[in-house]
Design an enzyme around this catalytic site. Structure first.
Site, PDB file in Angstrom:
ATOM      1  CB  THR A  36      30.736 -18.230  -3.692  1.00 34.29           C
ATOM      2  OG1 THR A  36      30.944 -16.872  -3.289  1.00 34.29           O
ATOM      3  CG2 THR A  36      31.549 -18.503  -4.945  1.00 34.29           C
ATOM      4  CB  ALA A 128      24.425   1.016  -7.757  1.00 34.63           C
ATOM      5  N   GLY A 129      24.030  -2.485  -7.148  1.00 40.82           N
ATOM      6  CA  GLY A 129      24.804  -3.647  -6.731  1.00 40.82           C
ATOM      7  C   GLY A 129      25.632  -3.377  -5.482  1.00 40.82           C
ATOM      8  CB  SER A 131      24.310  -4.273  -0.316  1.00 38.48           C
ATOM      9  OG  SER A 131      24.518  -5.502  -0.908  1.00 38.48           O
ATOM     10  CB  SER A 132      20.641   0.552  -1.311  1.00 35.93           C
ATOM     11  OG  SER A 132      19.654  -0.035  -2.122  1.00 35.93           O
ATOM     12  CB  SER A 133      18.037  -4.119  -0.218  1.00 37.01           C
ATOM     13  OG  SER A 133      18.996  -5.074  -0.613  1.00 37.01           O
ATOM     14  CD  GLU A 165      17.137  -8.255   0.164  1.00 31.32           C
ATOM     15  OE1 GLU A 165      17.755  -7.654   1.075  1.00 31.32           O
ATOM     16  OE2 GLU A 165      17.385  -8.064  -1.042  1.00 31.32           O
ATOM     17  CG  ASP A 177      24.286  -8.410  -0.397  1.00 30.61           C
ATOM     18  OD1 ASP A 177      25.402  -8.842  -0.755  1.00 30.61           O
ATOM     19  OD2 ASP A 177      23.323  -8.281  -1.172  1.00 30.61           O
ATOM     20  CE1 TYR A 229      21.601 -14.158  -6.440  1.00 30.14           C
ATOM     21  CE2 TYR A 229      19.565 -15.139  -5.637  1.00 30.14           C
ATOM     22  CZ  TYR A 229      20.875 -14.765  -5.423  1.00 30.14           C
ATOM     23  OH  TYR A 229      21.454 -15.020  -4.204  1.00 30.14           O
TER      24      TYR A 229
HETATM   25  P1  ADP Z   1      20.630  -2.931  -4.068  1.00 28.64           P
HETATM   26  O1  ADP Z   1      20.509  -3.606  -2.749  1.00 28.64           O
HETATM   27  O2  ADP Z   1      21.651  -3.556  -4.952  1.00 28.64           O
HETATM   28  O3  ADP Z   1      20.830  -1.459  -3.970  1.00 28.64           O
HETATM   29  P2  ADP Z   1      17.913  -3.829  -4.301  1.00 28.64           P
HETATM   30  O4  ADP Z   1      16.993  -3.895  -5.451  1.00 28.64           O
HETATM   31  O5  ADP Z   1      18.233  -5.065  -3.568  1.00 28.64           O
HETATM   32  O6  ADP Z   1      19.234  -3.112  -4.834  1.00 28.64           O
HETATM   33  O7  ADP Z   1      17.337  -2.808  -3.226  1.00 28.64           O
HETATM   34  C1  ADP Z   1      16.888  -1.523  -3.640  1.00 28.64           C
HETATM   35  C2  ADP Z   1      15.573  -1.208  -2.936  1.00 28.64           C
HETATM   36  O8  ADP Z   1      15.818  -0.962  -1.545  1.00 28.64           O
HETATM   37  C3  ADP Z   1      14.930   0.068  -3.446  1.00 28.64           C
HETATM   38  O9  ADP Z   1      14.142  -0.177  -4.589  1.00 28.64           O
HETATM   39  C4  ADP Z   1      14.092   0.497  -2.239  1.00 28.64           C
HETATM   40  O10 ADP Z   1      12.877  -0.234  -2.180  1.00 28.64           O
HETATM   41  C5  ADP Z   1      14.954   0.054  -1.070  1.00 28.64           C
HETATM   42  N1  ADP Z   1      15.784   1.178  -0.628  1.00 28.64           N
HETATM   43  C6  ADP Z   1      17.112   1.301  -0.696  1.00 28.64           C
HETATM   44  N2  ADP Z   1      17.548   2.470  -0.165  1.00 28.64           N
HETATM   45  C7  ADP Z   1      16.444   3.118   0.252  1.00 28.64           C
HETATM   46  C8  ADP Z   1      16.202   4.396   0.886  1.00 28.64           C
HETATM   47  N3  ADP Z   1      17.197   5.235   1.162  1.00 28.64           N
HETATM   48  N4  ADP Z   1      14.920   4.715   1.186  1.00 28.64           N
HETATM   49  C9  ADP Z   1      13.914   3.876   0.897  1.00 28.64           C
HETATM   50  N5  ADP Z   1      14.074   2.688   0.298  1.00 28.64           N
HETATM   51  C10 ADP Z   1      15.312   2.303  -0.033  1.00 28.64           C
HETATM   52 MG    MG Z   2      19.918  -5.629  -2.498  1.00 33.27          MG
END
Ligand code: ADP
Ligand code: MG
Length: 388
Positions: A36, A128-129, A131-133, A165, A177, A229
């Site tokens: 959304t 893992a969905g 939002s590590s990015s 991004e 996110d 997406y």
């Molecule tokens: P999500 O945001 O759902 O976790 P994404 O594919 O959007 O998945 O983002 C994952 C990417 O972010 C990883 O492939 C890596 O490039 C980067 N990333 C995330 N966490 C780290 C980290 N701790 N160190 C380096 N890169 C990271």
């Molecule tokens: Mg992401």
């Protein structure tokens, strides 16, 4: 969470001097409102305790040095003036996320020309969905904002992080996110209007109600880059065009039947039905939370899952199994969360039923021959902040 002192020690070892400070930004789960955000509608994420933590020092010579404790790669050494969108940055490409933030700040006219040294570590599971990015981007944005004294607000940092991004890394994500990571508050879910980015903090203290929200990481790695997406986005834009509105957010829920009757393409009709009904589900959840009727949001979550599975078609067998096995074992409701095709689900349970429901999901995965999922409670945590 990686501690400030660990990350500081890593910085010192790597660069041989003390950082200016340490900043943290969390990952998030989205409670309701999926796909959304780019339709300028509503979402309701909460921040997780899992965070990216960065030790950062301002430089004055225009160099940007980036290092992650979680990636087996040497320090990426770049020049602020030479950052270019969609280039390959660092081994594995990870450095594009923080470098993109520096580029987005520079491109918006903020003076980060001196550069910075950054060392970070994150406990947000990647892919893992959760939002590590965004955690990576927002921690970089906040640290640079403070170190270079830019004076930007959390919302502006979130928008710049999204731009990084989208335009620099090349992932067409919405703004949810980054807004969640930048603006969430401990004990609250964030009601976000993705049109004007206005926010409302909604009390979300489940423990006080005898409830738990579980995150189930299916261990199926999502890959949003595969075009699905973008295809859903394009379908939503086509729907808006055909309905004569700028975004699907402008289709009121009460007018959904007549809107659907105007659409000839079966797929566009399904996408529109999902987006308009999920915006409505966000409103339903808010109304129930405001009324103190927290248990009643369970069935709304499960309806949201059915819509993502059947109308948007972004679920997968593992996520469907989380929802069906959790609900069969007495969960109040469950749904996949995030971009789909893997990643995580959220499950609302009575605290007393947490173990039974968790066991049922694990048993169902074992019986189906899937990798065991990772299950942990989602406790609404603080947004981005300075740690030290
Ligand atoms: P999500 O945001 O759902 O976790 P994404 O594919 O959007 O998945 O983002 C994952 C990417 O972010 C990883 O492939 C890596 O490039 C980067 N990333 C995330 N966490 C780290 C980290 N701790 N160190 C380096 N890169 C990271
Ligand atoms: Mg992401």
């Amino acid at each position: 969470m990686a501690t400030a002192s660990e990350v500081t020690a890593g910085f010192r070892e790597l660069y041989g001097y003390e950082p200016d400070g340490v900043w943290a930004a969390p990952g998030r789960v989205n409670l309701i409102g999926e796909y959304t955000d780019f339709n300028e509608g509503f979402v309701m994420p909460l921040a997780l305790p899992h965070s990216a933590v960065a030790a950062v020092a301002r430089r004055t010579d225009g160099f940007l040095r980036l290092h992650s404790a979680d990636i087996d790669a040497p320090v990426a050494e770049l020049r602020v003036a030479e950052l270019t969108p969609l280039s390959k940055y660092g081994q594995g490409g990870w450095a594009a996320y923080p470098a993109g933030v520096v580029w987005a700040l520079r491109d918006a006219g903020h003076d980060v020309s001196g550069g910075a040294d950054i060392h970070l570590a994150s406990t947000v599971p990647t892919g893992a969905g959760l939002s590590s990015s965004a955690a990576l981007e927002v921690v970089t944005a906040l640290a640079l904002n403070d170190a270079h004294e830019l004076g930007l607000a959390a919302r502006e940092l979130a928008v710049l992080a999204q731009r990084a991004e989208n335009a620099f890394v090349g992932v067409p994500c919405g703004v949810m996110d980054q807004m969640a990571s930048a603006c969430a508050t401990e004990g609250y879910a964030l009601h976000l209007d993705c049109r004007d980015l206005s926010i409302r903090q909604v009390p979300f203290d489940l423990a006080a109600q005898g409830l738990r929200l579980l995150v189930v990481d299916s261990r199926v790695k999502h890959a949003l880059g595969d075009g699905a997406y973008a295809e859903r986005r394009a379908g939503c834009e086509a729907g808006a065009r055909q309905l004569g509105v700028s975004h699907l957010r402008d289709v009121p829920y009460v007018e959904l039947p007549s809107a659907l009757a105007k659409l000839t393409d079966e797929k566009v009709r399904r996408y529109v039905r999902h987006v308009v009904s999920d915006d409505h589900r966000v409103e339903q959840v808010i109304a129930l939370l405001d009324a103190g009727d927290v248990r009643a949001i369970g069935p709304v979550l499960t309806e949201g899952h059915a819509s993502l599975r059947d109308d948007l078609r972004i679920s997968c067998p593992e996520l469907d199994l989380v929802v069906s096995s959790a609900n069969a074992a007495g969960a109040l409701g469950a749904r996949m969360t995030g971009g789909g095709f893997g990643g995580s689900a959220v499950v609302l349970v009575e605290s007393a039923d947490e173990d039974t429901v968790t066991k049922s999901v694990l048993d169902a995965f074992a019986a189906a021959g899937h990798t065991a999922p990772r299950v942990f409670p989602a406790v609404a945590s603080a947004g981005a902040r300075r740690e030290a």
